[in-house]
Scaffold this active site. Structure first.
Site, PDB file in Angstrom:
ATOM      1  N   CYS A  95     -15.804  12.078   4.889  1.00  0.00           N
ATOM      2  CA  CYS A  95     -14.902  11.603   3.836  1.00  0.00           C
ATOM      3  C   CYS A  95     -15.668  11.107   2.601  1.00  0.00           C
ATOM      4  CB  CYS A  95     -13.966  10.556   4.420  1.00  0.00           C
ATOM      5  SG  CYS A  95     -12.432  10.423   3.494  1.00  0.00           S
ATOM      6  N   HIS A 200     -12.107  11.515  10.440  1.00  0.00           N
ATOM      7  CA  HIS A 200     -12.526  10.291  11.123  1.00  0.00           C
ATOM      8  C   HIS A 200     -12.033  10.379  12.564  1.00  0.00           C
ATOM      9  CE1 HIS A 200     -13.380   8.156   7.311  1.00  0.00           C
ATOM     10  NE2 HIS A 200     -12.313   8.764   6.832  1.00  0.00           N
TER      11      HIS A 200
HETATM   12  N1  GLN Z   1     -12.313   6.897  -1.418  1.00  0.00           N
HETATM   13  C1  GLN Z   1     -12.265   8.271  -1.003  1.00  0.00           C
HETATM   14  C2  GLN Z   1     -10.881   8.906  -1.216  1.00  0.00           C
HETATM   15  O1  GLN Z   1      -9.875   8.231  -1.205  1.00  0.00           O
HETATM   16  C3  GLN Z   1     -12.711   8.417   0.428  1.00  0.00           C
HETATM   17  C4  GLN Z   1     -11.777   7.779   1.412  1.00  0.00           C
HETATM   18  C5  GLN Z   1     -12.345   7.701   2.811  1.00  0.00           C
HETATM   19  O2  GLN Z   1     -13.554   7.767   3.011  1.00  0.00           O
HETATM   20  N2  GLN Z   1     -11.500   7.496   3.808  1.00  0.00           N
HETATM   21  O3  GLN Z   1     -10.812  10.095  -1.372  1.00  0.00           O
END
Ligand code: GLN
Length: 245
Positions: A95, A200
């Site tokens: 992510c 995740h």
């Molecule tokens: N901040 C990033 C987004 O919203 C990654 C989010 C995350 O790692 N869950 O795309």
């Protein structure tokens, strides 16, 4: 890892990037490396510490926009990850960690920010939040023990969307959920020994074959880890059934 006694697993910035159980990726990678007969040195490197360049596998997780921005700034100043990748290290990025390995990504306050340019992907802001379960079919070119990786299952929560350039390939085709963005049809990217995903869960608890893929790259043994995966399989079955896959 030639000439080294221990397999070194580097968890990048646990103080900034570790959401939705990403810490589990470090635990599972280390556990499976030990099952493969390696002595394991797991280095949890905080964002105020220099990144070692002699790691074999680097793990970088997800995070909200602000910690993602800070992590990218620090990793750009500390070229340890770039040097490790040049030296043949493998990387699993999730992510926010995936986005910041690319050319650029979007930050809510500062707009488009540069990434590390280690993976040919470019991220921007989507119009909808992608949140929920994902099931995807990995690129058949990725194999463990001569067999394609099984379906990937994970949990996503992000606003970012990611386009994969010509020098990388999507990690997987999405069967359920979003991955690289609503309508993108694919999740993540891979090139060389770098893997990125929006999953995740932690992704390695749900997909231990992905850990074996990276371990095989660095120790040269393409066989799956001899492990009792009964609990991983139960988790996979439950999560796949939850989305009717
Ligand atoms: N901040 C990033 C987004 O919203 C990654 C989010 C995350 O790692 N869950 O795309």
């Amino acid at each position: 890892m030639a000439g080294q006694s221990a397999l070194r697993i580097v968890w990048i910035y646990p103080d900034l990037l570790s959401t939705y159980g990403d810490q589990g990726n470090a635990l599972i990678m280390s556990y499976r490396a030990r099952l493969r007969g390696h002595e394991v040195e797991q280095l949890n490197v905080r964002s105020d510490q220099p990144l070692p360049v002699q790691g074999d596998i680097y793990l970088i997780g997800g995070g909200e926009d602000r910690p993602q921005r800070l992590a990218a700034e620090r990793l750009r100043k500390d070229d340890g990850l770039q040097r490790a990748v040049e030296g043949g290290a493998a990387v699993l990025s999730v992510c926010a960690g995936f986005q910041l390995l690319g050319h650029s990504f979007h930050d809510d306050e500062q707009g488009t920010l540069p990434g590390l340019g280690l993976l040919d992907v470019t991220s921007s802001r989507g119009t909808v939040r992608c949140v929920g379960e994902v099931v995807s079919q990995p690129d058949p070119a990725l194999t463990v023990g001569g067999r394609p990786l099984p379906r990937l299952t994970g949990f996503e929560n992000h606003m970012g969307t990611t386009a994969v350039g010509a020098d990388a390939k999507p990690l997987a085709t999405v069967r359920s959920g979003n991955g690289n963005g609503a309508g993108a049809g694919v999740d993540g990217a891979h090139a060389g020994r770098i893997v990125g995903t929006y999953l995740h869960g932690p992704v390695l608890a749900r997909n231990p074959a992905l850990a074996d893929l990276l371990l095989g790259w660095v120790d040269g043994d393409p066989a799956p880890t001899k492990a009792d995966d009964v609990w991983h399989e139960k988790l996979r079955a439950e999560r796949l059934a939850a989305v009717g896959a």
